[in-house]
Design an enzyme around this catalytic site. Structure first.
Site, PDB file in Angstrom:
ATOM      1  N   GLY A 226      87.465  97.305 -90.898  1.00 32.24           N
ATOM      2  CA  GLY A 226      88.834  96.777 -90.842  1.00 32.24           C
ATOM      3  C   GLY A 226      89.839  97.843 -90.453  1.00 32.24           C
ATOM      4  O   GLY A 226      89.522  99.028 -90.357  1.00 32.24           O
ATOM      5  N   ASP A 227      91.052  97.422 -90.217  1.00 35.79           N
ATOM      6  CA  ASP A 227      92.205  98.293 -89.994  1.00 35.79           C
ATOM      7  C   ASP A 227      93.413  97.382 -90.217  1.00 35.79           C
ATOM      8  O   ASP A 227      93.291  96.345 -90.888  1.00 35.79           O
ATOM      9  CB  ASP A 227      92.183  98.910 -88.579  1.00 35.79           C
ATOM     10  CG  ASP A 227      93.224 100.014 -88.393  1.00 35.79           C
ATOM     11  OD1 ASP A 227      93.009 101.123 -88.890  1.00 35.79           O
ATOM     12  OD2 ASP A 227      94.279  99.761 -87.773  1.00 35.79           O
TER      13      ASP A 227
ATOM     14  N   LYS B  62      81.570 104.284 -84.907  1.00 32.17           N
ATOM     15  CA  LYS B  62      82.103 103.727 -86.153  1.00 32.17           C
ATOM     16  C   LYS B  62      83.613 103.830 -86.096  1.00 32.17           C
ATOM     17  O   LYS B  62      84.156 104.863 -85.700  1.00 32.17           O
ATOM     18  CB  LYS B  62      81.560 104.549 -87.338  1.00 32.17           C
ATOM     19  CG  LYS B  62      81.982 104.029 -88.682  1.00 32.17           C
ATOM     20  CD  LYS B  62      80.917 103.145 -89.296  1.00 32.17           C
ATOM     21  CE  LYS B  62      81.435 102.285 -90.422  1.00 32.17           C
ATOM     22  NZ  LYS B  62      82.151 101.073 -90.021  1.00 32.17           N
TER      23      LYS B  62
ATOM     24  N   LYS C  54      87.027 102.505 -81.768  1.00 34.48           N
ATOM     25  CA  LYS C  54      88.081 101.678 -82.358  1.00 34.48           C
ATOM     26  C   LYS C  54      88.211 100.432 -81.499  1.00 34.48           C
ATOM     27  O   LYS C  54      87.849 100.446 -80.318  1.00 34.48           O
ATOM     28  CB  LYS C  54      89.416 102.444 -82.371  1.00 34.48           C
ATOM     29  CG  LYS C  54      90.410 101.929 -83.385  1.00 34.48           C
ATOM     30  CD  LYS C  54      90.162 102.481 -84.772  1.00 34.48           C
ATOM     31  CE  LYS C  54      91.082 101.847 -85.798  1.00 34.48           C
ATOM     32  NZ  LYS C  54      90.972 102.479 -87.110  1.00 34.48           N
TER      33      LYS C  54
HETATM   34  P1  NDP Z   1      97.239  96.710 -93.628  1.00 32.04           P
HETATM   35  O1  NDP Z   1      97.322  95.708 -92.556  1.00 32.04           O
HETATM   36  O2  NDP Z   1      96.509  96.361 -94.885  1.00 32.04           O
HETATM   37  O3  NDP Z   1      98.700  97.182 -94.060  1.00 32.04           O
HETATM   38  C1  NDP Z   1      99.573  97.769 -93.154  1.00 32.04           C
HETATM   39  C2  NDP Z   1     100.924  97.940 -93.830  1.00 32.04           C
HETATM   40  O4  NDP Z   1     101.794  98.663 -92.985  1.00 32.04           O
HETATM   41  C3  NDP Z   1     101.612  96.619 -94.120  1.00 32.04           C
HETATM   42  O5  NDP Z   1     102.381  96.751 -95.278  1.00 32.04           O
HETATM   43  C4  NDP Z   1     102.486  96.428 -92.885  1.00 32.04           C
HETATM   44  O6  NDP Z   1     103.624  95.600 -93.117  1.00 32.04           O
HETATM   45  C5  NDP Z   1     102.913  97.843 -92.611  1.00 32.04           C
HETATM   46  N1  NDP Z   1     103.173  98.018 -91.177  1.00 32.04           N
HETATM   47  C6  NDP Z   1     102.301  97.807 -90.152  1.00 32.04           C
HETATM   48  N2  NDP Z   1     102.906  98.033 -88.964  1.00 32.04           N
HETATM   49  C7  NDP Z   1     104.169  98.395 -89.271  1.00 32.04           C
HETATM   50  C8  NDP Z   1     105.284  98.764 -88.487  1.00 32.04           C
HETATM   51  N3  NDP Z   1     105.214  98.822 -87.148  1.00 32.04           N
HETATM   52  N4  NDP Z   1     106.439  99.082 -89.136  1.00 32.04           N
HETATM   53  C9  NDP Z   1     106.516  99.032 -90.494  1.00 32.04           C
HETATM   54  N5  NDP Z   1     105.481  98.676 -91.278  1.00 32.04           N
HETATM   55  C10 NDP Z   1     104.335  98.376 -90.680  1.00 32.04           C
HETATM   56  O7  NDP Z   1      96.622  98.037 -92.966  1.00 32.04           O
HETATM   57  P2  NDP Z   1      95.934  99.268 -93.664  1.00 32.04           P
HETATM   58  O8  NDP Z   1      96.590  99.549 -94.963  1.00 32.04           O
HETATM   59  O9  NDP Z   1      94.474  99.067 -93.614  1.00 32.04           O
HETATM   60  O10 NDP Z   1      96.262 100.434 -92.618  1.00 32.04           O
HETATM   61  C11 NDP Z   1      97.434 101.248 -92.722  1.00 32.04           C
HETATM   62  C12 NDP Z   1      97.243 102.517 -91.911  1.00 32.04           C
HETATM   63  O11 NDP Z   1      96.096 103.238 -92.420  1.00 32.04           O
HETATM   64  C13 NDP Z   1      96.953 102.331 -90.423  1.00 32.04           C
HETATM   65  O12 NDP Z   1      97.497 103.420 -89.711  1.00 32.04           O
HETATM   66  C14 NDP Z   1      95.430 102.399 -90.355  1.00 32.04           C
HETATM   67  O13 NDP Z   1      94.967 102.776 -89.066  1.00 32.04           O
HETATM   68  C15 NDP Z   1      95.171 103.490 -91.382  1.00 32.04           C
HETATM   69  N6  NDP Z   1      93.823 103.531 -91.933  1.00 32.04           N
HETATM   70  C16 NDP Z   1      93.287 102.455 -92.586  1.00 32.04           C
HETATM   71  C17 NDP Z   1      92.022 102.536 -93.134  1.00 32.04           C
HETATM   72  C18 NDP Z   1      91.436 101.434 -93.946  1.00 32.04           C
HETATM   73  O14 NDP Z   1      90.366 101.662 -94.548  1.00 32.04           O
HETATM   74  N7  NDP Z   1      92.061 100.266 -94.050  1.00 32.04           N
HETATM   75  C19 NDP Z   1      91.193 103.745 -92.961  1.00 32.04           C
HETATM   76  C20 NDP Z   1      91.880 104.849 -92.320  1.00 32.04           C
HETATM   77  C21 NDP Z   1      93.132 104.717 -91.810  1.00 32.04           C
HETATM   78  P3  NDP Z   1     103.551  94.016 -92.809  1.00 32.04           P
HETATM   79  O15 NDP Z   1     102.592  93.477 -93.823  1.00 32.04           O
HETATM   80  O16 NDP Z   1     104.933  93.518 -92.962  1.00 32.04           O
HETATM   81  O17 NDP Z   1     103.029  93.898 -91.405  1.00 32.04           O
END
Ligand code: NDP
Length: 450
Positions: free
Chosen positions: A164-165, A89, A125
């Site tokens: 998702g991620d 998962k 992943k």
């Molecule tokens: P999203 O794609 O919904 O959002 C990611 C956010 O982070 C966006 O605002 C994006 O900006 C910004 N971002 C991404 N890469 C960069 C970068 N290199 N520099 C600056 N800003 C950046 O992703 P999530 O919210 O789902 O995921 C965020 C984090 O949480 C990740 O590390 C993910 O692995 C982790 N996570 C997510 C889970 C989930 O349920 N979704 C569960 C557990 C962990 P922009 O839109 O401009 O690209």
């Protein structure tokens, strides 16, 4: 401990350039030392050597046609890291920065995170180097269909259940699931984060952000404090960040920042959730648009960030919620947070703090919630979605949210008690790593050599 150091050295030597994987593995392995010294059975059975080698790594070609009719090609991957305690998962990431090393670090972390939830799920992943930004809906659909055309033969409801991620939200899960259903002729809930009409769970969208705040509340409670009335900085403006902001507002805290890959918003009177959702969930625009909707907010473009770090962490706050991406909070940022009086850092993103930053937080003895514990609400609720699919039920939002809160409280208790057991009260990095590892390692011992 020379045994642990030799494993880290070998990982670096035989997996060159996978720097994020080296970082994640180093953090876990080093913190396991007290357990390894106490219990030599893990070393004797080469559990660490086996755990750091994925059970399976699937790399595949993804070819699709863009709106201009041109053929585009990239590499997709799914790293099925460990299935000792349950089916694989973990999420799928679509971002231009994706490399095997990044997916491998995420898959490795996922093993311990999933174990900590107390649920029966293994770690994996996947993803692809692909930029969803600026692509039409048709292009996203064709990409997702091409990706699933290969992935579908490696996943299944009791084999591997992706979610998702970064770059993969409800729209992408819908296209991926549609293609899986077409190819397998089966409606078996193989992805989580699905739409509510076709097997999704209420509260899954909110789960990671809400869970992160529930975890922070537990850390504060143990110290006789609360988040109420506290100024909180949040990075990111995606799924995790938006629902962290929402929950902080609900409990009476004050989120004052959000950020994306182009810049950050500092809104001293508190983030306007409706404006944030309009910009990010409806318009899919950059945060500079938030400034148009809320002129009293300050927008700082990336070009004006400090040379040595991230502008978000230079805004004085009492609690910080890094919720964007890996290594977005370095030692200089950690020093700034501590200097400005921040007493709680709760990681919503995966590995957002560098090893040096984590060391500074642990030395300062602030409340530090490591990602694999603090952001486990997402995968936990994914498992609740699997349970609902398996029993063909749909629970209410309140039921799912209550179970999520209970799971986050359980994770905190487990990590906190384990830290105390190993003589490091309050060190949730050690507590989470040992507790997550012990369940997987003991299961591997029980299952015989494989
Ligand atoms: P999203 O794609 O919904 O959002 C990611 C956010 O982070 C966006 O605002 C994006 O900006 C910004 N971002 C991404 N890469 C960069 C970068 N290199 N520099 C600056 N800003 C950046 O992703 P999530 O919210 O789902 O995921 C965020 C984090 O949480 C990740 O590390 C993910 O692995 C982790 N996570 C997510 C889970 C989930 O349920 N979704 C569960 C557990 C962990 P922009 O839109 O401009 O690209």
């Amino acid at each position: 401990m020379p045994y642990v150091q030799k494993i880290i050295d070998d990982l670096k030597k035989f997996n060159p350039a996978q720097v994020e994987f080296h970082q994640a593995a180093t953090e876990v392995l080093v913190s396991l030392r007290p357990l390894l010294e106490k219990n030599p059975v893990y070393q004797k059975n080469k559990i660490l050597e086996r755990l750091t080698e994925p059970e399976r790594q699937i790399l595949f070609r993804v070819s699709w046609q863009d709106d201009a009719g041109d053929v585009q090609v990239t590499q997709g991957c799914r790293i099925q890291f460990n299935s000792a305690i349950g089916p694989y998962k973990g999420g799928l990431r679509l971002h231009p920065s994706v490399t095997t090393g990044i997916i491998k670090f995420l898959g490795f972390e996922q093993i311990f995170k999933n174990s900590l939830t107390g649920l029966a799920i293994g770690g994996a992943k996947g993803g692809a180097r692909f930029d969803p930004k600026g692509k039409s809906d048709g292009e996203i659909m064709r990409f997702c269909q091409a990706f699933m055309t290969e992935l579908f033969r490696h996943v299944g409801p009791t084999i591997d259940v992706p979610a998702g991620d970064i770059g993969v939200g409800g729209r992408e899960i819908g296209y991926l699931y549609g293609q899986y259903k077409r190819l397998s002729a089966s409606h078996d809930g193989v992805l989580t984060g699905k739409g509510l009409n076709y097997g999704g769970s209420l509260a899954r969208t909110e789960a990671t952000g809400y869970g992160s705040v529930y975890f922070a509340e537990e850390m504060m409670k143990e110290r006789g404090e609360s988040l109420e009335g506290k100024s909180c900085t949040v990075s990111g403006a995606g799924n995790v960040a938006i629902y962290t902001v929402e929950k902080l507002l609900q409990i009476g805290a004050k989120p004052i920042t959000v950020s994306d890959s182009k810049g950050m918003i500092h809104h001293a009177k508190g983030i306007d959730l409706a404006a944030l959702q309009q910009v990010k969930e409806v318009e899919r625009a950059s945060l500079s648009r938030y400034k148009e909707l809320c002129p009293d907010a300050v927008y700082v473009p990336l070009s004006e960030y400090p040379k040595d770090g991230n502008a978000v962490w230079r805004v004085p706050c009492q609690a910080a919620f890094p919720s964007a991406t890996q290594n977005e909070l370095n030692a200089a940022d950690a020093e700034a947070l501590l200097k400005n009086g921040c007493t709680c850092v709760c990681e919503g993103a995966n590995m957002p703090s560098t090893l040096e930053a984590v060391d500074l937080f642990l030395k300062a003895k602030i409340a530090f919630g490591p990602a694999k514990a603090a952001n486990a609400g997402g995968v936990s609720t994914s498992q609740l979605e699997m349970s609902q699919n398996a029993s063909m039920q749909q629970w209410t939002f309140e039921e799912v949210d209550a179970k999520l809160r209970g799971i986050m409280q359980g994770i905190f208790k487990n990590a906190s008690e384990t830290a105390r057991e190993f003589g490091a009260p309050g060190n949730l990095v050690m507590g989470a790593n040992i507790a997550g590892f012990r369940k997987v390692a003991d299961t591997m011992l029980a299952l015989g050599v494989y």
